[in-house]
Design an enzyme around this catalytic site. Structure first.
Site, short mmCIF file in Angstrom:
data_model
loop_
_atom_site.label_atom_id
_atom_site.label_comp_id
_atom_site.label_asym_id
_atom_site.label_seq_id
_atom_site.Cartn_x
_atom_site.Cartn_y
_atom_site.Cartn_z
CG HIS A 1 19.99 -22.55 66.89
ND1 HIS A 1 21.00 -23.28 67.54
CD2 HIS A 1 20.49 -21.63 66.75
CE1 HIS A 1 22.08 -22.68 67.64
NE2 HIS A 1 21.86 -21.27 67.18
N GLY B 1 21.16 -25.90 69.06
CA GLY B 1 22.65 -25.75 69.77
C GLY B 1 22.20 -24.96 71.03
CG HIS B 2 20.30 -21.42 71.72
ND1 HIS B 2 19.93 -20.82 70.34
CD2 HIS B 2 21.33 -20.42 72.02
CE1 HIS B 2 20.63 -19.83 69.91
NE2 HIS B 2 21.18 -19.57 71.04
N GLY C 1 28.53 -21.81 73.58
CA GLY C 1 28.78 -22.88 72.73
C GLY C 1 30.16 -22.83 72.11
#
Ligand code: PAF
Length: 281
Positions: A34, A36-37, A147
């Site tokens: 997503h 975030g990645h 993250g």
């Protein structure tokens, strides 16, 4: 983009690049990528010459009640994202290649692992520490990016890299959030529309905690109470933990001062959500 499945092929590729003096960046993932990645991949792309993303749903970090077979595996989407972001190697090992017969070594980071997430998921962090150590041994990156959403995981990986002299720089990047504050996570896809709306309560509880701290709240329990009351406004949300802790050791704080990590996990239906916020007083 190369798609490599054999650990030996990735190790050979990495060795070649290292000999040429190039820096290797690494983003380990379990897929279901997503934004975030994507932000980790972009950051790695900017700071390194070559970039590896691993996609491996690691069986050893799942508990007996957590459904490994149901974990999402949208490999076509994941590869397309990696390709679009300029990843050089997508490493997709099989479980047998990562854990061949006879392998028995387990890496544990006991003090960091026993708290918070470790209480509900007792073997989880040994699985994470072991697979990350193995992935580092195969990819031999100069830098690996994680993250901040999985704060305890990132703290544990920093510790193990220092303890085992792995020589990898760990770069922890800020959590990427949806517009309403919900931290991006592969698990969000399991939320029903009502639960998705309710899920923002965890972030709202951190904001309430931060406001209380900024307004001069004196005791840790007062702030924790304010956060818990906020979560209680959503009848479907169940608190697993909501705490103020030391950002370095993850020990619970006894005083509201200095750098403070607000850390929490809630359950909404069968979905567990975790998040955190770093503040300084
Ligand atoms: O954060 C994750 O996706 C996983 O825990 C990791 C670091 C890739 C290890 O399997």
């Amino acid at each position: 983009m190369k798609i490599l499945r054999a650990p030996q092929s990735v190790a050979a590729w990495s060795e070649r690049l290292r000999k040429e003096g190039l820096t290797i960046g690494f983003v380990p993932t379990m897929g279901a990528l997503h934004d975030g990645h994507r932000s980790l991949i972009r950051a790695a792309r900017l700071r390194c010459d070559a970039l590896v993303v691993s996609i491996f749903v690691n069986p050893t970090q799942f508990g007996p009640t957590e459904d490994l077979t149901k974990y999402p595996r949208p490999i076509t989407h994941d590869r397309a994202l990696c390709r679009a972001e300029g990843v050089d190697v997508c490493f997709e090992p099989t479980p047998d290649a990562m854990y061949p017969e006879g392998c028995q070594t387990i890496v544990t980071v006991p003090e960091i692992a026993h708290r918070w997430e470790g209480k509900t998921r007792p073997h989880h962090f040994a699985g994470v520490a072991t697979v990350v150590t193995k992935l580092f041994g195969i990819v031999r990156p100069h830098v690996a990016l994680f993250g901040q959403k999985d704060y305890q995981q990132a703290a544990l990986i920093k510790r193990l890299v220092a303890d085992l002299n792995l020589g990898v720089t760990i770069d922890v990047r800020p959590t990427i959030r949806e517009k309403d504050g919900l931290a991006m996570s592969s698990r969000n896809r399991y939320l029903s529309p009502d639960d998705r709306r309710a899920a923002t309560i965890l972030y709202q509880s951190f904001q309430a905690g931060r406001q209380a701290i900024e307004a001069g709240a004196k005791s840790v329990s007062t702030v924790e109470c304010i956060m818990a009351k906020m979560v209680a406004q959503e009848s479907t949300a169940h608190i697993e933990y909501l705490a103020l802790c030391d950002p370095a050791s993850l020990e619970p704080l006894t005083q509201v001062k200095g750098r403070i990590l607000l850390l929490g996990a809630i359950r909404i239906g069968s979905v567990r959500l975790i998040d955190n916020m770093l503040i300084t007083r």
